[in-house]
Scaffold this motif. Structure first.
Motif, PDB file in Angstrom:
ATOM      1  N   GLY A   1      66.274 -29.016  21.724  1.00 39.95           N
ATOM      2  CA  GLY A   1      65.803 -30.376  21.964  1.00 39.95           C
ATOM      3  C   GLY A   1      66.874 -31.343  22.427  1.00 39.95           C
ATOM      4  N   TYR A   2      68.078 -30.844  22.722  1.00 36.39           N
ATOM      5  CA  TYR A   2      69.142 -31.728  23.204  1.00 36.39           C
ATOM      6  C   TYR A   2      70.176 -30.910  23.967  1.00 36.39           C
ATOM      7  CZ  TYR A   2      72.037 -30.020  19.330  1.00 36.39           C
ATOM      8  OH  TYR A   2      72.744 -29.234  18.467  1.00 36.39           O
ATOM      9  N   VAL A   3      70.990 -31.618  24.753  1.00 32.53           N
ATOM     10  CA  VAL A   3      72.105 -30.997  25.469  1.00 32.53           C
ATOM     11  C   VAL A   3      73.216 -32.032  25.587  1.00 32.53           C
ATOM     12  CG1 VAL A   3      71.312 -31.604  27.801  1.00 32.53           C
ATOM     13  CG2 VAL A   3      72.722 -29.569  27.467  1.00 32.53           C
ATOM     14  N   ASP A   4      74.462 -31.573  25.593  1.00 28.82           N
ATOM     15  CA  ASP A   4      75.625 -32.451  25.714  1.00 28.82           C
ATOM     16  C   ASP A   4      76.277 -32.263  27.072  1.00 28.82           C
ATOM     17  OD1 ASP A   4      75.386 -33.330  23.037  1.00 28.82           O
ATOM     18  OD2 ASP A   4      76.428 -31.550  22.334  1.00 28.82           O
TER      19      ASP A   4
ATOM     20  N   ARG B   1      75.095 -37.257  24.923  1.00 23.41           N
ATOM     21  CA  ARG B   1      74.043 -36.355  24.453  1.00 23.41           C
ATOM     22  C   ARG B   1      72.694 -36.839  24.944  1.00 23.41           C
ATOM     23  NH1 ARG B   1      74.272 -34.228  18.519  1.00 23.41           N
ATOM     24  NH2 ARG B   1      75.772 -32.931  19.610  1.00 23.41           N
ATOM     25  N   PHE B   2      71.918 -35.924  25.501  1.00 22.98           N
ATOM     26  CA  PHE B   2      70.564 -36.204  25.967  1.00 22.98           C
ATOM     27  C   PHE B   2      69.607 -35.524  24.998  1.00 22.98           C
ATOM     28  CE2 PHE B   2      73.329 -36.468  29.608  1.00 22.98           C
ATOM     29  CZ  PHE B   2      72.881 -37.593  30.269  1.00 22.98           C
ATOM     30  N   VAL B   3      68.736 -36.320  24.369  1.00 21.86           N
ATOM     31  CA  VAL B   3      67.786 -35.821  23.374  1.00 21.86           C
ATOM     32  C   VAL B   3      66.385 -35.971  23.930  1.00 21.86           C
ATOM     33  CG1 VAL B   3      66.889 -36.151  21.037  1.00 21.86           C
ATOM     34  CG2 VAL B   3      69.325 -36.455  21.481  1.00 21.86           C
ATOM     35  N   LEU B   4      65.623 -34.880  23.903  1.00 23.32           N
ATOM     36  CA  LEU B   4      64.250 -34.897  24.391  1.00 23.32           C
ATOM     37  C   LEU B   4      63.369 -35.684  23.427  1.00 23.32           C
ATOM     38  CD1 LEU B   4      62.322 -33.820  26.588  1.00 23.32           C
ATOM     39  CD2 LEU B   4      61.931 -31.845  25.103  1.00 23.32           C
ATOM     40  N   ARG B   5      62.731 -36.722  23.945  1.00 26.98           N
ATOM     41  CA  ARG B   5      61.853 -37.563  23.127  1.00 26.98           C
ATOM     42  C   ARG B   5      60.712 -36.705  22.560  1.00 26.98           C
ATOM     43  NH1 ARG B   5      62.014 -42.890  23.802  1.00 26.98           N
ATOM     44  NH2 ARG B   5      62.626 -42.666  25.977  1.00 26.98           N
ATOM     45  N   GLY B   6      60.535 -36.750  21.242  1.00 28.45           N
ATOM     46  CA  GLY B   6      59.493 -35.967  20.582  1.00 28.45           C
ATOM     47  C   GLY B   6      59.900 -34.528  20.305  1.00 28.45           C
ATOM     48  N   GLY B   7      61.108 -34.141  20.693  1.00 26.53           N
ATOM     49  CA  GLY B   7      61.596 -32.780  20.481  1.00 26.53           C
ATOM     50  C   GLY B   7      62.178 -32.603  19.090  1.00 26.53           C
ATOM     51  N   PRO B   8      62.674 -31.405  18.788  1.00 34.83           N
ATOM     52  CA  PRO B   8      63.185 -31.126  17.448  1.00 34.83           C
ATOM     53  C   PRO B   8      64.398 -31.966  17.043  1.00 34.83           C
ATOM     54  CG  PRO B   8      63.422 -29.204  18.883  1.00 34.83           C
ATOM     55  CD  PRO B   8      62.692 -30.246  19.651  1.00 34.83           C
ATOM     56  N   ALA B   9      65.174 -32.470  17.997  1.00 33.05           N
ATOM     57  CA  ALA B   9      66.366 -33.259  17.654  1.00 33.05           C
ATOM     58  C   ALA B   9      66.096 -34.758  17.637  1.00 33.05           C
ATOM     59  CB  ALA B   9      67.485 -32.958  18.647  1.00 33.05           C
ATOM     60  N   ASP B  10      64.906 -35.169  18.062  1.00 33.83           N
ATOM     61  CA  ASP B  10      64.560 -36.592  18.074  1.00 33.83           C
ATOM     62  C   ASP B  10      64.433 -37.078  16.632  1.00 33.83           C
ATOM     63  OD1 ASP B  10      63.768 -39.142  18.725  1.00 33.83           O
ATOM     64  OD2 ASP B  10      61.828 -38.574  19.555  1.00 33.83           O
ATOM     65  N   GLY B  11      65.250 -38.044  16.263  1.00 34.68           N
ATOM     66  CA  GLY B  11      65.224 -38.588  14.908  1.00 34.68           C
ATOM     67  C   GLY B  11      66.156 -37.877  13.944  1.00 34.68           C
ATOM     68  N   ALA B  12      66.811 -36.800  14.393  1.00 38.10           N
ATOM     69  CA  ALA B  12      67.734 -36.065  13.522  1.00 38.10           C
ATOM     70  C   ALA B  12      69.072 -36.787  13.432  1.00 38.10           C
ATOM     71  CB  ALA B  12      67.945 -34.648  14.062  1.00 38.10           C
ATOM     72  N   ASP B  13      69.832 -36.476  12.406  1.00 40.17           N
ATOM     73  CA  ASP B  13      71.190 -37.003  12.269  1.00 40.17           C
ATOM     74  C   ASP B  13      72.054 -36.302  13.317  1.00 40.17           C
ATOM     75  OD1 ASP B  13      73.686 -37.920  11.512  1.00 40.17           O
ATOM     76  OD2 ASP B  13      73.771 -36.697   9.690  1.00 40.17           O
TER      77      ASP B  13
ATOM     78  N   ALA C   1      75.134 -36.418  14.051  1.00 41.88           N
ATOM     79  CA  ALA C   1      76.434 -35.916  13.598  1.00 41.88           C
ATOM     80  C   ALA C   1      76.315 -34.526  12.976  1.00 41.88           C
ATOM     81  CB  ALA C   1      77.060 -36.883  12.606  1.00 41.88           C
ATOM     82  N   SER C   2      75.126 -34.165  12.507  1.00 45.73           N
ATOM     83  CA  SER C   2      74.956 -32.863  11.856  1.00 45.73           C
ATOM     84  C   SER C   2      74.615 -31.755  12.844  1.00 45.73           C
ATOM     85  CB  SER C   2      73.864 -32.953  10.789  1.00 45.73           C
ATOM     86  OG  SER C   2      72.592 -33.144  11.398  1.00 45.73           O
ATOM     87  N   LEU C   3      74.350 -32.091  14.099  1.00 45.36           N
ATOM     88  CA  LEU C   3      73.982 -31.093  15.101  1.00 45.36           C
ATOM     89  C   LEU C   3      75.219 -30.609  15.839  1.00 45.36           C
ATOM     90  CD1 LEU C   3      70.847 -32.878  16.606  1.00 45.36           C
ATOM     91  CD2 LEU C   3      70.897 -31.062  14.899  1.00 45.36           C
ATOM     92  N   PRO C   4      75.321 -29.293  16.115  1.00 47.80           N
ATOM     93  CA  PRO C   4      76.475 -28.781  16.854  1.00 47.80           C
ATOM     94  C   PRO C   4      76.406 -29.176  18.324  1.00 47.80           C
ATOM     95  CG  PRO C   4      74.899 -27.028  16.482  1.00 47.80           C
ATOM     96  CD  PRO C   4      74.388 -28.237  15.742  1.00 47.80           C
ATOM     97  N   ASP C   5      77.552 -29.149  18.997  1.00 48.55           N
ATOM     98  CA  ASP C   5      77.591 -29.428  20.433  1.00 48.55           C
ATOM     99  C   ASP C   5      76.904 -28.293  21.180  1.00 48.55           C
ATOM    100  OD1 ASP C   5      79.063 -31.657  19.876  1.00 48.55           O
ATOM    101  OD2 ASP C   5      80.970 -30.818  20.529  1.00 48.55           O
ATOM    102  N   ILE C   6      76.048 -28.647  22.141  1.00 58.31           N
ATOM    103  CA  ILE C   6      75.409 -27.659  23.003  1.00 58.31           C
ATOM    104  C   ILE C   6      75.579 -28.130  24.434  1.00 58.31           C
ATOM    105  CG2 ILE C   6      73.263 -26.565  23.715  1.00 58.31           C
ATOM    106  CD1 ILE C   6      72.273 -26.748  20.906  1.00 58.31           C
ATOM    107  N   SER C   7      76.388 -27.392  25.197  1.00 58.43           N
ATOM    108  CA  SER C   7      76.561 -27.705  26.610  1.00 58.43           C
ATOM    109  C   SER C   7      75.599 -26.850  27.415  1.00 58.43           C
ATOM    110  CB  SER C   7      77.992 -27.413  27.054  1.00 58.43           C
ATOM    111  OG  SER C   7      78.888 -28.261  26.376  1.00 58.43           O
TER     112      SER C   7
END
Length: 86
Positions: free
Chosen positions: A48-51, A58-70, A72-78
């Motif tokens: 749900g996101y990419v860096d 960081r680009f977070v997909l609206r309504g995706g699994p990372a939307d609304g998540a903390d 800082a707790s998510l790993p970097d994903i390129s």
């Protein structure tokens, strides 16, 4: 200890472009020549996101699994990165 990405943008599409300068443009049709980085196209996967590999935006997909998540707790994903092998 993790730190949040420097900038998080909510997007509506899985494919995004980043040039590192989109937030610094000063007016319609103005493109700064010496700021930012080469334009790259990134694909958001099932996380749900990419860096961006250049500017760490960081680009977070609206309504995706990372939307609304903390963030800082998510790993970097390129984009195009493969999972770590053990």
């Amino acid at each position: 200890m993790s730190i949040p990405p420097p900038e998080v943008l909510l997007v509506d599409t899985r494919r995004v472009a980043c040039d590192g300068a989109s937030a610094i443009r000063a007016g319609a049709g103005y493109t700064p020549a010496a700021l930012g980085h080469p334009r790259v196209f990134l694909e958001i996967d099932e996380h749900g996101y990419v860096d961006c590999g250049y500017c760490d935006r960081r680009f977070v997909l609206r309504g995706g699994p990372a939307d609304g998540a903390d963030q800082a707790s998510l790993p970097d994903i390129s984009s195009g990165a493969s999972a770590a092998r053990s």
